[in-house]
Scaffold this motif. Structure first.
Motif, PDB file in Angstrom:
ATOM      1  N   ALA A  72      -8.326   9.810   4.742  1.00 13.95           N
ATOM      2  CA  ALA A  72      -9.703   9.326   4.818  1.00 13.95           C
ATOM      3  C   ALA A  72      -9.870   8.392   6.015  1.00 13.95           C
ATOM      4  CB  ALA A  72     -10.073   8.615   3.522  1.00 13.95           C
ATOM      5  N   GLU A  73     -11.094   7.901   6.200  1.00 14.01           N
ATOM      6  CA  GLU A  73     -11.368   6.996   7.317  1.00 14.01           C
ATOM      7  C   GLU A  73     -10.720   5.628   7.114  1.00 14.01           C
ATOM      8  OE1 GLU A  73     -15.444   6.675   8.540  1.00 14.01           O
ATOM      9  OE2 GLU A  73     -15.855   8.780   8.082  1.00 14.01           O
ATOM     10  N   ILE A  74     -10.601   5.230   5.845  1.00 16.82           N
ATOM     11  CA  ILE A  74      -9.960   3.958   5.505  1.00 16.82           C
ATOM     12  C   ILE A  74      -8.900   4.234   4.451  1.00 16.82           C
ATOM     13  CG2 ILE A  74     -10.283   1.629   4.581  1.00 16.82           C
ATOM     14  CD1 ILE A  74     -13.163   1.729   5.519  1.00 16.82           C
ATOM     15  N   ILE A  75      -7.724   3.664   4.639  1.00 19.32           N
ATOM     16  CA  ILE A  75      -6.615   3.870   3.704  1.00 19.32           C
ATOM     17  C   ILE A  75      -6.108   2.515   3.225  1.00 19.32           C
ATOM     18  CG2 ILE A  75      -4.249   4.718   3.435  1.00 19.32           C
ATOM     19  CD1 ILE A  75      -4.919   6.745   5.668  1.00 19.32           C
ATOM     20  N   PHE A  76      -6.041   2.358   1.912  1.00 20.10           N
ATOM     21  CA  PHE A  76      -5.376   1.200   1.321  1.00 20.10           C
ATOM     22  C   PHE A  76      -4.054   1.686   0.750  1.00 20.10           C
ATOM     23  CE2 PHE A  76      -9.807  -0.125   1.175  1.00 20.10           C
ATOM     24  CZ  PHE A  76      -9.725  -1.442   1.619  1.00 20.10           C
TER      25      PHE A  76
ATOM     26  N   LEU B  98      -4.723  -0.332   5.691  1.00 18.62           N
ATOM     27  CA  LEU B  98      -4.520  -1.669   5.139  1.00 18.62           C
ATOM     28  C   LEU B  98      -3.385  -1.603   4.127  1.00 18.62           C
ATOM     29  CD1 LEU B  98      -7.860  -1.064   5.416  1.00 18.62           C
ATOM     30  CD2 LEU B  98      -7.840  -3.552   5.098  1.00 18.62           C
ATOM     31  N   ALA B  99      -2.317  -2.335   4.390  1.00 20.11           N
ATOM     32  CA  ALA B  99      -1.122  -2.308   3.555  1.00 20.11           C
ATOM     33  C   ALA B  99      -0.953  -3.656   2.857  1.00 20.11           C
ATOM     34  CB  ALA B  99       0.109  -1.975   4.389  1.00 20.11           C
ATOM     35  N   VAL B 100      -0.716  -3.611   1.552  1.00 19.97           N
ATOM     36  CA  VAL B 100      -0.719  -4.811   0.727  1.00 19.97           C
ATOM     37  C   VAL B 100       0.634  -5.039   0.069  1.00 19.97           C
ATOM     38  CG1 VAL B 100      -1.810  -5.906  -1.285  1.00 19.97           C
ATOM     39  CG2 VAL B 100      -3.184  -4.537   0.286  1.00 19.97           C
ATOM     40  N   ASP B 101       1.020  -6.326  -0.025  1.00 23.39           N
ATOM     41  CA  ASP B 101       2.208  -6.749  -0.766  1.00 23.39           C
ATOM     42  C   ASP B 101       3.471  -6.273  -0.047  1.00 23.39           C
ATOM     43  OD1 ASP B 101       4.074  -7.421  -2.826  1.00 23.39           O
ATOM     44  OD2 ASP B 101       2.483  -7.333  -4.286  1.00 23.39           O
TER      45      ASP B 101
ATOM     46  N   LEU C  43       6.530   0.168   4.189  1.00 25.41           N
ATOM     47  CA  LEU C  43       6.345   1.612   4.335  1.00 25.41           C
ATOM     48  C   LEU C  43       5.742   1.936   5.699  1.00 25.41           C
ATOM     49  CD1 LEU C  43       4.993   2.452   0.760  1.00 25.41           C
ATOM     50  CD2 LEU C  43       7.314   2.780   1.638  1.00 25.41           C
ATOM     51  N   LEU C  44       4.857   1.065   6.189  1.00 20.30           N
ATOM     52  CA  LEU C  44       4.314   1.257   7.535  1.00 20.30           C
ATOM     53  C   LEU C  44       5.400   1.064   8.584  1.00 20.30           C
ATOM     54  CD1 LEU C  44       0.829  -0.522   7.475  1.00 20.30           C
ATOM     55  CD2 LEU C  44       1.418   1.827   6.860  1.00 20.30           C
TER      56      LEU C  44
ATOM     57  N   ILE D 268      -4.764  -1.666  12.051  1.00 23.64           N
ATOM     58  CA  ILE D 268      -3.803  -1.852  10.970  1.00 23.64           C
ATOM     59  C   ILE D 268      -3.872  -3.302  10.508  1.00 23.64           C
ATOM     60  CG2 ILE D 268      -1.365  -1.896  10.342  1.00 23.64           C
ATOM     61  CD1 ILE D 268      -0.899   0.432  12.193  1.00 23.64           C
ATOM     62  N   ILE D 269      -4.121  -3.484   9.231  1.00 22.94           N
ATOM     63  CA  ILE D 269      -4.180  -4.819   8.635  1.00 22.94           C
ATOM     64  C   ILE D 269      -3.128  -4.893   7.534  1.00 22.94           C
ATOM     65  CG2 ILE D 269      -5.592  -6.506   7.404  1.00 22.94           C
ATOM     66  CD1 ILE D 269      -8.062  -5.267   8.628  1.00 22.94           C
ATOM     67  N   THR D 270      -2.294  -5.917   7.589  1.00 18.25           N
ATOM     68  CA  THR D 270      -1.285  -6.124   6.554  1.00 18.25           C
ATOM     69  C   THR D 270      -1.602  -7.407   5.803  1.00 18.25           C
ATOM     70  OG1 THR D 270       0.154  -7.175   8.213  1.00 18.25           O
ATOM     71  CG2 THR D 270       0.543  -4.845   7.719  1.00 18.25           C
ATOM     72  N   CYS D 271      -1.255  -7.407   4.526  1.00 18.86           N
ATOM     73  CA  CYS D 271      -1.576  -8.542   3.655  1.00 18.86           C
ATOM     74  C   CYS D 271      -0.372  -8.826   2.762  1.00 18.86           C
ATOM     75  CB  CYS D 271      -2.811  -8.217   2.814  1.00 18.86           C
ATOM     76  SG  CYS D 271      -3.213  -9.446   1.559  1.00 18.86           S
ATOM     77  N   SER D 272      -0.057 -10.101   2.584  1.00 23.09           N
ATOM     78  CA  SER D 272       1.125 -10.485   1.814  1.00 23.09           C
ATOM     79  C   SER D 272       0.930 -10.349   0.313  1.00 23.09           C
ATOM     80  CB  SER D 272       1.533 -11.922   2.152  1.00 23.09           C
ATOM     81  OG  SER D 272       0.449 -12.811   1.919  1.00 23.09           O
ATOM     82  N   GLY D 273      -0.292 -10.075  -0.137  1.00 27.83           N
ATOM     83  CA  GLY D 273      -0.526  -9.835  -1.554  1.00 27.83           C
ATOM     84  C   GLY D 273      -1.222 -10.977  -2.256  1.00 27.83           C
ATOM     85  N   GLY D 274      -1.287 -10.900  -3.585  1.00 29.13           N
ATOM     86  CA  GLY D 274      -1.920 -11.949  -4.364  1.00 29.13           C
ATOM     87  C   GLY D 274      -3.382 -12.142  -3.984  1.00 29.13           C
TER      88      GLY D 274
END
Length: 345
Positions: free
Chosen positions: A80-84, A114-117, A122-123, A164-170
């Motif tokens: 898709a255009e945006i992937i979480f 956008l990759a979380v936690d 994986l990226l 590409i946006i990464t986030c540490s979670g929570g």
């Protein structure tokens, strides 16, 4: 991105929410609610998301709940255009050459990813973070630096490098979502989302609400190899020792010394699981003067010795779980008694 949310004829933006087994229900809920709030702001479907399970059609969250996915991940389906991408415990079990190839294809076609936690791992495995800055869940930070030296991992909440946006979670997911909504839909819609979450400003979504306490936690994270005395941490955080004690007890339900020890031992676990360092080297990296001292502390905290931990890993068993939950959110629910820490139900 141009803000075109006033155009009622605009087609919904397709979104893939890709979940690995062990994903965080908290972060997934925050993502989906933020997307829903955007649709409410427009009074139409601006975002149209599809939930996909990597390992199955019913991905299992880390809290034991299962979520009925709309589709199982299929690498032959265009992204898709945006992937979480959301993973938490044991992200390596979700990784595969097919997933990596699909992510690389998404990046080539200009998708936002956008990759979380722990999903940033994986990226990195797919080669999408090479020579980029990124963040990852703090428990995986030390191991990620060793495993992917070509990635500029940071101990921050959110990092952006291109699309590409990464986030540490929570609760940091709120920062990530507000950033994405601002870029994709404009500040007015982002403000609506912020109000729907009852956030007065972006700082509300920090892991620790108290600025001084947040500074103390960050100092502990920075000084795991050469631990600082608690009175130094208090002074650098502009608090007295009594204030430091009271604020840790109020926020986390645990004394600052025990919190600091748990932080160091969790770093030790990450190094044991993700590197081949000798136990003595891991011990020194966590601020212990000897392997024996580290092993005693590790067994007391995790219930197994460092050598047993690695033996479990070699046998294909799950890594041991610490008995002290260290989620840097104000909603942390901890009980500590004479028998050691335990989670509330």
């Amino acid at each position: 991105m141009a803000d075109q949310h006033h155009n009622p004829a605009q087609k919904p933006v397709p979104i893939d929410v890709v979940l690995a087994d062990g994903f965080s229900m908290l972060t997934t809920t925050l993502i989906l609610e933020a997307l829903r709030f955007v649709n409410l702001a427009h009074r139409r479907m601006a975002f149209n998301w599809t939930i996909k399970g990597i390992q199955s059609e019913s991905p299992r969250a880390s809290n034991g709940f299962t979520l009925a996915a709309q589709q199982q991940f299929d690498s032959d389906t265009p992204p898709a255009e945006i992937i979480f991408l959301n993973a938490s415990y044991f992200p390596d079990t979700a990784g595969s050459p097919r997933l990596s190839a699909w992510l690389r294809a998404a990046e080539r076609h200009g998708a936002w990813i956008l990759a979380v936690d722990t999903a940033p791992l994986l990226l990195a495995e797919a080669g999408l973070l090479t020579n980029r800055v990124a963040t990852v869940h703090w428990e995986e930070f030390a191991g990620a630096q060793v495993r992917f030296p070509q990635v500029g991992f940071r101990t921050t909440s959110v990092e952006q490098s291109g699309r590409i946006i990464t986030c540490s979670g929570g609760m940091a997911v709120l920062d990530m979502m507000l950033r994405l909504v601002t870029l994709h839909q404009g500040e007015a819609v982002a403000q609506h989302v912020r109000e729907c979450f009852f956030l007065k400003d972006a700082e509300t979504s920090l892991f620790v609400r108290d600025r001084k306490l947040s500074l103390a936690v960050e100092l502990m994270r920075q000084f795991t190899e050469s631990p600082l005395p608690l009175n130094d941490i208090a002074a650098r955080s502009h608090m007295s020792m009594r204030q430091l004690q009271r604020r840790f007890e109020a926020e986390f339900g645990v004394a600052p010394g025990r919190f600091y020890t748990a932080l160091r031992l969790q770093k030790g676990q990450s190094l044991l699981v993700n590197t081949r360092y000798p136990v003595a080297k891991v011990a020194f990296a966590c601020g212990y003067a000897s392997a024996s001292h580290f092993s005693q502390a590790y067994r007391s905290f995790f219930g197994v010795t460092p050598h047993e931990e690695r033996a479990r890993l070699a046998a294909g068993q799950a890594q041991s779980r610490n008995r002290l939950a260290m989620f840097f959110q104000p909603s942390s629910s901890l009980l500590v008694d004479v028998h050691g820490p335990r989670l509330t139900p």
